[in-house]
Write a protein that holds these residues in place. Structure first.
Motif, short mmCIF file in Angstrom:
data_model
loop_
_atom_site.label_atom_id
_atom_site.label_comp_id
_atom_site.label_asym_id
_atom_site.label_seq_id
_atom_site.Cartn_x
_atom_site.Cartn_y
_atom_site.Cartn_z
N GLU A 129 0.76 -1.33 0.05
CA GLU A 129 0.11 -0.06 0.02
C GLU A 129 0.89 1.21 0.02
O GLU A 129 0.33 2.16 -0.51
CB GLU A 129 -0.85 0.09 1.17
CG GLU A 129 -1.89 -1.23 1.41
CD GLU A 129 -2.37 -1.40 2.69
OE1 GLU A 129 -3.31 -2.20 2.93
OE2 GLU A 129 -2.25 -0.36 3.66
N PHE A 130 1.87 1.29 0.63
CA PHE A 130 2.82 2.42 0.63
C PHE A 130 4.13 2.44 -0.33
O PHE A 130 4.11 3.36 -1.12
CB PHE A 130 3.43 2.58 2.26
CG PHE A 130 4.41 3.90 2.43
CD1 PHE A 130 3.65 4.90 2.81
CD2 PHE A 130 5.48 3.74 2.46
CE1 PHE A 130 4.38 6.02 3.09
CE2 PHE A 130 6.54 4.77 2.70
CZ PHE A 130 5.82 6.07 2.83
N LEU A 131 4.76 1.39 -0.10
CA LEU A 131 5.92 1.39 -1.19
C LEU A 131 5.76 1.03 -2.40
O LEU A 131 6.25 1.60 -3.19
CB LEU A 131 6.88 0.17 -0.44
CG LEU A 131 8.27 0.02 -1.10
CD1 LEU A 131 9.08 1.27 -1.09
CD2 LEU A 131 9.11 -1.15 -0.56
N ARG A 132 4.82 0.17 -2.82
CA ARG A 132 4.66 -0.10 -4.25
C ARG A 132 4.29 1.09 -4.99
O ARG A 132 4.80 1.11 -6.09
CB ARG A 132 3.63 -1.54 -4.51
CG ARG A 132 3.36 -1.65 -5.66
CD ARG A 132 2.13 -2.79 -5.84
NE ARG A 132 2.10 -3.26 -7.07
CZ ARG A 132 1.16 -4.02 -7.39
NH1 ARG A 132 0.37 -4.72 -6.60
NH2 ARG A 132 1.05 -4.58 -8.58
N PRO A 133 3.40 1.69 -4.52
CA PRO A 133 2.95 3.13 -5.43
C PRO A 133 4.10 4.12 -5.52
O PRO A 133 4.15 4.58 -6.73
CB PRO A 133 1.64 3.52 -4.71
CG PRO A 133 1.25 2.41 -3.66
CD PRO A 133 2.40 1.72 -3.56
N LEU A 134 4.77 4.25 -4.59
CA LEU A 134 5.90 5.05 -4.72
C LEU A 134 7.20 4.63 -5.73
O LEU A 134 7.49 5.50 -6.66
CB LEU A 134 6.67 5.30 -3.47
CG LEU A 134 5.91 5.89 -2.17
CD1 LEU A 134 6.86 5.60 -1.02
CD2 LEU A 134 5.47 7.19 -2.83
N LEU A 135 7.41 3.43 -5.86
CA LEU A 135 8.26 2.79 -6.90
C LEU A 135 7.72 2.71 -8.18
O LEU A 135 8.37 3.05 -9.06
CB LEU A 135 8.57 1.36 -6.35
CG LEU A 135 9.47 1.13 -5.20
CD1 LEU A 135 9.67 -0.24 -4.73
CD2 LEU A 135 10.79 1.84 -5.21
N GLU A 136 6.45 2.38 -8.51
CA GLU A 136 5.84 2.22 -9.69
C GLU A 136 5.45 3.58 -10.23
O GLU A 136 5.84 3.79 -11.57
CB GLU A 136 4.52 1.40 -9.49
CG GLU A 136 4.55 0.00 -9.20
CD GLU A 136 3.29 -0.77 -9.23
OE1 GLU A 136 3.24 -1.98 -9.49
OE2 GLU A 136 2.02 0.22 -9.14
N GLU A 137 5.10 4.56 -9.66
CA GLU A 137 5.00 5.93 -10.03
C GLU A 137 6.15 6.49 -10.46
O GLU A 137 6.13 7.49 -11.48
CB GLU A 137 4.18 6.79 -8.99
CG GLU A 137 2.48 6.46 -8.77
CD GLU A 137 1.77 6.88 -7.68
OE1 GLU A 137 2.75 7.92 -7.15
OE2 GLU A 137 0.92 6.61 -7.20
N GLY A 138 7.25 6.31 -9.62
CA GLY A 138 8.46 7.09 -9.73
C GLY A 138 9.14 6.47 -11.05
O GLY A 138 10.14 7.09 -11.37
N SER A 139 9.02 5.18 -11.35
CA SER A 139 9.66 4.53 -12.31
C SER A 139 8.99 4.18 -13.49
O SER A 139 9.50 4.04 -14.47
CB SER A 139 10.12 3.04 -11.75
OG SER A 139 9.20 2.32 -11.28
#
Length: 420
Positions: A129-139
């Protein structure tokens, strides 16, 4: 050639992981935003919390380890492990800012087929919920398809000479079965055993179960300490007898409160998650309440002991021994000593402290004088309070010198001191 591993966050869990990886022959780079930390490590200087010695840091460097504040190195690694610290805010709310910062630094440099693992202490569900969106949106990449994402909670126990990073089984829970296997393959190069969880949520929850097992049992024995004192029973003899049972019992011992990077913080993540579902985890929150009362109880007992020996807490000279959260380490994270000191000062006591691993110490923002000569200080103090039992302390000799010794750890010989 890309590096094998990047460790993001060179603190109490990240640095030991990097040390174990380097020792296993894995090309490792450590990333941390703190220039002072990275410069010290590259110069062979150990961290101030004593988690690694200078010799260990120099040995890492000689084997190729390097620390950097340059996030561009993250684009060159096959595996990235996030070990950023987590904490509680003033309102006891979760603070995942350091994890967010590390994730954003990695995301813009994330390459396809990289394995990303979260080791930071988080609530169940945070990896997805927290880490996955940050990585996907940023990459612009998708976890489970373009890169591998897993959680493997840190299990490092500072100062434990038997179970280090390599000697402790690692739990791994990936977003997909392939993610799990990629992370397991990495940890298989380090750990004695890899345990596969059904997913990241199970891995995250396993960490909290482990921590709360300690929290609840410490609370039980702390409550027993208060109860036994009130009814005139020697708790320490009770524990000695009970731990002879070869099944169904595991001995815990009371103390002045809980501290460290796990027990004092992790249970809040579990209770936070339960409250968001509309109900509290009553056992966990009650255990925190019980353990949170111990510094106050220690001060109450200290005042009673002084009174029994014709002294008032106001104006009494009180020497505090051991201000770190764990024996034989310099780390003060969450240690109850500061609250004990604050409450004793509020009672009017004149404080000094001694700790072989701490040269300067403050309580309530005010410096507390350090006793250079332990035995002389104990001989002149109205009360000496043992808060942490470092192996360097000769408690038999200390008991002979101290006017009045209050042992909150039950480490002194029977009859040598007043015990918690």
């Amino acid at each position: 050639m890309p590096a094998d591993l990047a460790v993001l966050g060179l603190g109490h869990s990240g640095l030991p992981l990097a040390q174990a990886a380097v020792a296993a022959g894995i090309e490792t780079v450590g990333y941390d935003e703190d220039e002072e930390t990275t410069a010290a490590l590259n110069a062979g200087r150990p961290p101030s919390d004593g988690i690694l010695t200078a010799a260990a840091v120099r040995r890492m460097n000689s084997r190729g380890f390097r620390a950097t504040t340059d996030p561009d190195v993250l684009s060159e690694v096959r595996t990235a492990v996030i070990c950023a610290p987590t904490s509680l805010g003033p309102d006891r709310a979760l603070n995942l800012d350091a994890v967010r910062t590390a994730a954003l630094s990695l995301a813009s440099r994330l390459r396809p087929r990289t394995t990303v693992v979260l080791e930071s202490e988080v609530y169940p569900g945070a990896t997805e919920e927290f880490l996955r969106p940050l990585l996907e949106e940023g990459s612009g990449l998708r976890a489970g398809r373009d890169f591998h994402l897993a959680c493997s909670p840190a299990r490092f126990d500072p100062g434990n000479r038997r179970y280090g990073v390599t000697g402790t089984p690692k739990i791994v829970g990936g977003l997909t079965p392939t993610c799990t296997e990629r992370a397991a393959a990495f940890y298989g190069r380090l750990a004695v055993k890899v345990v596969r969880a059904r997913g990241p949520r199970e891995a995250e929850a396993a960490k909290l179960l482990e921590t709360n097992f300690r929290q609840v049992n410490i609370a039980l024995v702390n409550e027993m300490a208060v109860f036994c004192h009130d009814i005139g029973v020697d708790l320490w003899d009770v524990i000695r007898c009970a731990e002879t049972k070869p099944f169904g019992f595991h001995a815990f011992r009371p103390g002045p409160g809980v501290g460290g990077h796990g027990v004092s913080i992790d249970p809040n993540y579990l209770s936070y998650r339960s409250r968001s579902l509309g109900y509290p985890l009553r056992m966990v929150e009650l255990a925190q309440e019980v353990n949170g009362r111990m510094p106050r109880y220690v001060c109450q007992r200290a005042a009673e002991l002084l009174n029994e020996h014709g002294k008032s807490a106001r104006g009494a000279r009180v020497l505090l021994l051991g201000v770190t959260y764990k024996p034989d380490l310099a780390d003060q994270e969450g240690a109850p000593a500061r609250e004990v000191a604050l409450r004793l000062k509020q009672l009017g006591a004149q404080l000094s402290f001694h700790d072989p691993y701490v040269m300067e110490w403050q309580a309530a923002g005010q410096p507390v004088p350090r006793a250079d000569s332990l035995y002389e200080a104990a001989a002149t103090a109205d009360l000496t309070v043992l808060l942490q039992h470092h192996r360097r302390y000769d408690l038999q000799g200390l008991a002979a010198k101290a006017r009045l010794l209050f042992d909150t750890r039950g480490a002194s010989p029977t009859g040598a001191a007043h015990r918690l």
